[in-house]
Design a protein around this motif. Structure first.
Motif, PDB file in Angstrom:
ATOM      1  N   VAL A   1      43.674  31.454  54.817  1.00 38.95           N
ATOM      2  CA  VAL A   1      43.087  31.688  56.148  1.00 38.95           C
ATOM      3  C   VAL A   1      43.523  30.632  57.161  1.00 38.95           C
ATOM      4  CG1 VAL A   1      40.888  31.784  57.432  1.00 38.95           C
ATOM      5  CG2 VAL A   1      41.119  33.000  55.264  1.00 38.95           C
ATOM      6  N   GLN A   2      43.647  29.369  56.731  1.00 37.88           N
ATOM      7  CA  GLN A   2      44.013  28.305  57.687  1.00 37.88           C
ATOM      8  C   GLN A   2      45.401  28.532  58.292  1.00 37.88           C
ATOM      9  OE1 GLN A   2      44.911  24.456  56.182  1.00 37.88           O
ATOM     10  NE2 GLN A   2      46.508  25.266  54.872  1.00 37.88           N
ATOM     11  N   GLY A   3      46.260  29.344  57.612  1.00 36.13           N
ATOM     12  CA  GLY A   3      47.608  29.609  58.122  1.00 36.13           C
ATOM     13  C   GLY A   3      47.651  30.523  59.334  1.00 36.13           C
ATOM     14  N   GLY A   4      46.514  31.169  59.655  1.00 34.27           N
ATOM     15  CA  GLY A   4      46.471  32.053  60.816  1.00 34.27           C
ATOM     16  C   GLY A   4      46.776  33.496  60.432  1.00 34.27           C
ATOM     17  N   VAL A   5      46.921  34.345  61.450  1.00 31.97           N
ATOM     18  CA  VAL A   5      47.098  35.782  61.210  1.00 31.97           C
ATOM     19  C   VAL A   5      48.474  36.074  60.618  1.00 31.97           C
ATOM     20  CG1 VAL A   5      47.156  38.061  62.291  1.00 31.97           C
ATOM     21  CG2 VAL A   5      45.453  36.397  63.005  1.00 31.97           C
TER      22      VAL A   5
ATOM     23  N   GLY B   1      52.317  40.837  63.086  1.00 31.34           N
ATOM     24  CA  GLY B   1      53.729  40.915  63.454  1.00 31.34           C
ATOM     25  C   GLY B   1      54.348  42.273  63.209  1.00 31.34           C
ATOM     26  N   SER B   2      53.749  43.076  62.317  1.00 37.64           N
ATOM     27  CA  SER B   2      54.338  44.380  62.013  1.00 37.64           C
ATOM     28  C   SER B   2      53.250  45.358  61.615  1.00 37.64           C
ATOM     29  CB  SER B   2      55.318  44.245  60.840  1.00 37.64           C
ATOM     30  OG  SER B   2      54.613  43.900  59.653  1.00 37.64           O
ATOM     31  N   ARG B   3      53.579  46.667  61.701  1.00 42.40           N
ATOM     32  CA  ARG B   3      52.624  47.700  61.289  1.00 42.40           C
ATOM     33  C   ARG B   3      52.286  47.560  59.810  1.00 42.40           C
ATOM     34  NH1 ARG B   3      55.398  52.780  64.417  1.00 42.40           N
ATOM     35  NH2 ARG B   3      54.776  52.078  66.484  1.00 42.40           N
ATOM     36  N   LEU B   4      53.334  47.357  59.004  1.00 42.42           N
ATOM     37  CA  LEU B   4      53.132  47.242  57.555  1.00 42.42           C
ATOM     38  C   LEU B   4      52.224  46.054  57.251  1.00 42.42           C
ATOM     39  CD1 LEU B   4      53.874  48.325  54.727  1.00 42.42           C
ATOM     40  CD2 LEU B   4      55.719  46.628  54.680  1.00 42.42           C
ATOM     41  N   GLY B   5      52.451  44.948  57.969  1.00 39.91           N
ATOM     42  CA  GLY B   5      51.623  43.748  57.777  1.00 39.91           C
ATOM     43  C   GLY B   5      50.163  44.052  58.033  1.00 39.91           C
ATOM     44  N   PHE B   6      49.886  44.781  59.138  1.00 41.24           N
ATOM     45  CA  PHE B   6      48.502  45.132  59.464  1.00 41.24           C
ATOM     46  C   PHE B   6      47.909  46.048  58.394  1.00 41.24           C
ATOM     47  CE2 PHE B   6      45.459  48.206  61.060  1.00 41.24           C
ATOM     48  CZ  PHE B   6      44.458  47.361  61.505  1.00 41.24           C
ATOM     49  N   ILE B   7      48.666  47.098  58.027  1.00 46.43           N
ATOM     50  CA  ILE B   7      48.150  48.082  57.057  1.00 46.43           C
ATOM     51  C   ILE B   7      47.822  47.407  55.724  1.00 46.43           C
ATOM     52  CG2 ILE B   7      48.761  50.130  55.683  1.00 46.43           C
ATOM     53  CD1 ILE B   7      50.460  50.978  58.223  1.00 46.43           C
ATOM     54  N   LEU B   8      48.745  46.543  55.252  1.00 48.21           N
ATOM     55  CA  LEU B   8      48.523  45.886  53.956  1.00 48.21           C
ATOM     56  C   LEU B   8      47.383  44.872  54.031  1.00 48.21           C
ATOM     57  CD1 LEU B   8      52.173  45.413  52.609  1.00 48.21           C
ATOM     58  CD2 LEU B   8      50.472  47.103  51.916  1.00 48.21           C
TER      59      LEU B   8
ATOM     60  N   GLY C   1      49.405  33.233  57.664  1.00 47.35           N
ATOM     61  CA  GLY C   1      48.446  33.164  56.566  1.00 47.35           C
ATOM     62  C   GLY C   1      48.145  34.545  56.009  1.00 47.35           C
ATOM     63  N   ILE C   2      47.322  35.283  56.761  1.00 46.94           N
ATOM     64  CA  ILE C   2      46.806  36.568  56.269  1.00 46.94           C
ATOM     65  C   ILE C   2      47.925  37.594  56.058  1.00 46.94           C
ATOM     66  CG2 ILE C   2      45.316  38.522  56.865  1.00 46.94           C
ATOM     67  CD1 ILE C   2      43.533  36.387  58.324  1.00 46.94           C
ATOM     68  N   GLU C   3      48.771  37.781  57.092  1.00 46.90           N
ATOM     69  CA  GLU C   3      49.819  38.811  56.987  1.00 46.90           C
ATOM     70  C   GLU C   3      50.857  38.441  55.928  1.00 46.90           C
ATOM     71  OE1 GLU C   3      52.999  41.265  59.801  1.00 46.90           O
ATOM     72  OE2 GLU C   3      51.617  39.852  60.719  1.00 46.90           O
ATOM     73  N   LYS C   4      51.279  37.181  55.952  1.00 44.59           N
ATOM     74  CA  LYS C   4      52.310  36.712  55.002  1.00 44.59           C
ATOM     75  C   LYS C   4      51.870  36.933  53.556  1.00 44.59           C
ATOM     76  CE  LYS C   4      54.290  32.235  53.662  1.00 44.59           C
ATOM     77  NZ  LYS C   4      54.306  30.821  54.057  1.00 44.59           N
ATOM     78  N   TRP C   5      50.614  36.586  53.253  1.00 41.93           N
ATOM     79  CA  TRP C   5      50.146  36.691  51.873  1.00 41.93           C
ATOM     80  C   TRP C   5      49.776  38.120  51.495  1.00 41.93           C
ATOM     81  CZ3 TRP C   5      50.954  33.523  48.020  1.00 41.93           C
ATOM     82  CH2 TRP C   5      51.380  32.225  48.338  1.00 41.93           C
ATOM     83  N   SER C   6      49.245  38.893  52.461  1.00 44.56           N
ATOM     84  CA  SER C   6      48.894  40.292  52.163  1.00 44.56           C
ATOM     85  C   SER C   6      50.141  41.101  51.820  1.00 44.56           C
ATOM     86  CB  SER C   6      48.178  40.938  53.351  1.00 44.56           C
ATOM     87  OG  SER C   6      46.951  40.294  53.583  1.00 44.56           O
ATOM     88  N   THR C   7      51.252  40.831  52.538  1.00 39.39           N
ATOM     89  CA  THR C   7      52.483  41.595  52.277  1.00 39.39           C
ATOM     90  C   THR C   7      53.128  41.188  50.951  1.00 39.39           C
ATOM     91  OG1 THR C   7      53.645  40.033  53.722  1.00 39.39           O
ATOM     92  CG2 THR C   7      53.073  42.160  54.674  1.00 39.39           C
ATOM     93  N   ARG C   8      52.673  40.089  50.370  1.00 41.65           N
ATOM     94  CA  ARG C   8      53.153  39.705  49.031  1.00 41.65           C
ATOM     95  C   ARG C   8      52.180  40.192  47.946  1.00 41.65           C
ATOM     96  NH1 ARG C   8      54.734  33.347  50.182  1.00 41.65           N
ATOM     97  NH2 ARG C   8      56.553  33.761  51.483  1.00 41.65           N
ATOM     98  N   LEU C   9      50.897  39.982  48.205  1.00 38.18           N
ATOM     99  CA  LEU C   9      49.898  40.263  47.170  1.00 38.18           C
ATOM    100  C   LEU C   9      49.680  41.755  46.935  1.00 38.18           C
ATOM    101  CD1 LEU C   9      47.235  37.534  48.087  1.00 38.18           C
ATOM    102  CD2 LEU C   9      48.830  37.481  46.179  1.00 38.18           C
TER     103      LEU C   9
END
Length: 453
Positions: free
Chosen positions: A163-167, A13-20, A170-178
């Protein structure tokens, strides 16, 4: 096949999401455990200097090719490799290369999750120690089949849940927090450790290079290998994340951002772990043998640092919880990218729902991990060595050869011009196609040769 998936394919959804997320895939125990251990074994500052050079000359150009293959194919690793050529024979070879690549995250996840389980148990042990529960603490910090299986199952449940939450969810949402949490915890630990006796000496050892060691063959090969594994080159994670990257994005710039975040984490890990080792030495913990080698690099994180925390009383116990929480986050951001690779393949090729696929494949690899736990002495070291020293470098070499020689120069350039129309005019654009064709395969072959030696 590839065309069907590209139209409905989910993107970050965002550049930051991808980078993180991509940096999180790269940031794992290799950065926080492996990098400081390598630096401590290979002359501190000299290793750091050579490592930074190797990241730029070896890892970054290969990260660009891996992400470009994924974005071009807009699919899982197998179908993305097939998409690089129109020749039927080339497609068959590409499929084999994709399957070899896909075996890397599955094999690595099988042993990596066991280590992730240890870390969770050490974190729980630090919490029970604070609560005064001695029996529970002894169980969590002891080494038993039951404890290993418990930790591994918990680690898998967390990985599959994300992972089950999708890109995006799941992945983007948690990466931008963790990932931000990782940096905050590191900063807190660094400030705390620098107040201890001996920390400044460790910091100097880490930051001031001894230039006489910079050209040492063993050090250069260790730095090249560490740089290579630090960005999970050949591990498929970057290829799959690249496939979720919008065509509007400047791919080399995104790859550079991922490289910088990943390298920053390794650098900061060294800032924390190296002074901590010298603090531990000040407290009487023996770290180096008489010949200057690390006594036991494998247990640096599990023995030396807990001993240091224990010697600091109640506050030290608090920081033990923080440290193992930090390691858990780093391990999780990597494991979710590993599980995503087979999940993407099965859900795209078979049309299965992501949730079901995540639990089914995660469960299958979990069974293999539990089998390793029950046959730990025979299997753990074997699986770890085969996957990281043989299969991953070979997959990276195949990606490199296929991307450099089979994927046409024009098609490669056109992929990178999307989101970056001036790509060919810049210095990187001029040298990169030839660099990944000739130089990168030689450098990867050197890493393979060094690991065999």
């Amino acid at each position: 096949m590839t065309q069907q998936t590209s139209s409905s394919r989910e993107h970050f959804g965002s550049r930051l999401g991808f980078i993180l997320a991509a940096a999180g895939a790269a940031v794992g125990l290799g950065n926080i455990w492996g990098f400081p251990t390598q630096a401590a074994s290979n002359g501190g500052g000299a290793f750091l200097l050579v490592y930074l050079v190797m990241i730029l000359v070896v890892a970054f150009p290969m990260l660009v090719i891996e992400m470009a293959i994924g974005r071009h194919g807009q699919a899982n690793p197998v179908d993305s490799m097939r998409s690089l050529t129109s020749s039927p024979a080339g497609k068959r070879v590409g499929e084999v290369v994709g399957w070899v690549g896909l075996s890397v995250p599955c094999l690595v996840l099988a042993f990596y999750s066991i280590v992730g389980g240890w870390i969770i148990c050490f974190m729980l042990g630090a919490i029970t120690e604070l609560a005064g529960l001695e029996a529970a603490t002894a169980w969590f910090k002891g080494f038993s089949i039951e404890r290993n299986v418990f930790g591994t199952v918990v680690f898998y449940l967390l990985t599959i849940y994300i992972v089950q939450g999708g890109v995006k969810q799941g992945i983007e949402k948690w990466s931008t927090r963790l990932m931000p949490a990782l940096f905050v915890l590191f900063a807190v630990l660094f400030v705390y450790i620098m107040t201890q006796d001996g920390a400044m000496e460790g910091l100097k050892h880490y930051l001031v290079p001894d230039f006489s060691q910079v050209f040492d063959r063993k050090l250069v090969l260790a730095a090249m290998g560490q740089g290579f594994f630090s960005l999970t080159i050949g591990g498929c994670s970057m290829l799959i994340y690249g496939s979720y990257l919008s065509k509007k994005e400047n791919l080399p710039k995104m790859a550079m951002n991922v490289t910088l975040v990943d390298t920053a984490v390794a650098f900061i890990a060294g800032l924390v772990v190296m002074p901590a080792m010298f603090v531990a030495m000040q407290k009487g913990v023996q770290i180096y043998a008489e010949d200057g080698s690390l006594l036991n690099s494998d247990t640096l994180v599990f023995q030396v640092l807990p001993l240091m925390f224990d010697s600091l009383g109640f506050v030290g116990q608090l920081f033990a919880v923080v440290f193992f929480l930090l390691l858990t986050i780093a391990a999780l951001t990597s494991s979710i990218s590993m599980l995503e690779c087979p999940v993407a393949l099965v859900s795209e090729r078979c049309g299965t729902r992501r949730g079901v696929t995540s639990w089914a494949l995660g469960g299958l690899i979990l069974l293999f991990s539990v089998f390793i736990c029950f046959n730990f002495g025979a299997l753990f070291g074997l699986v770890a060595t085969v996957s990281t020293q043989y299969v991953q470098p070979v997959a990276a070499l195949l990606f490199c050869l296929f991307g450099g020689w089979v994927w046409s120069r024009n098609s490669k350039i056109n992929e990178l011009k999307q989101g970056n129309p001036e790509f060919e005019q810049g210095f990187f654009g001029k040298i990169w196609p030839a660099y990944v064709k000739f130089v990168c395969p030689l450098l990867v072959a050197t890493v393979i040769w060094a690991s065999l030696g």
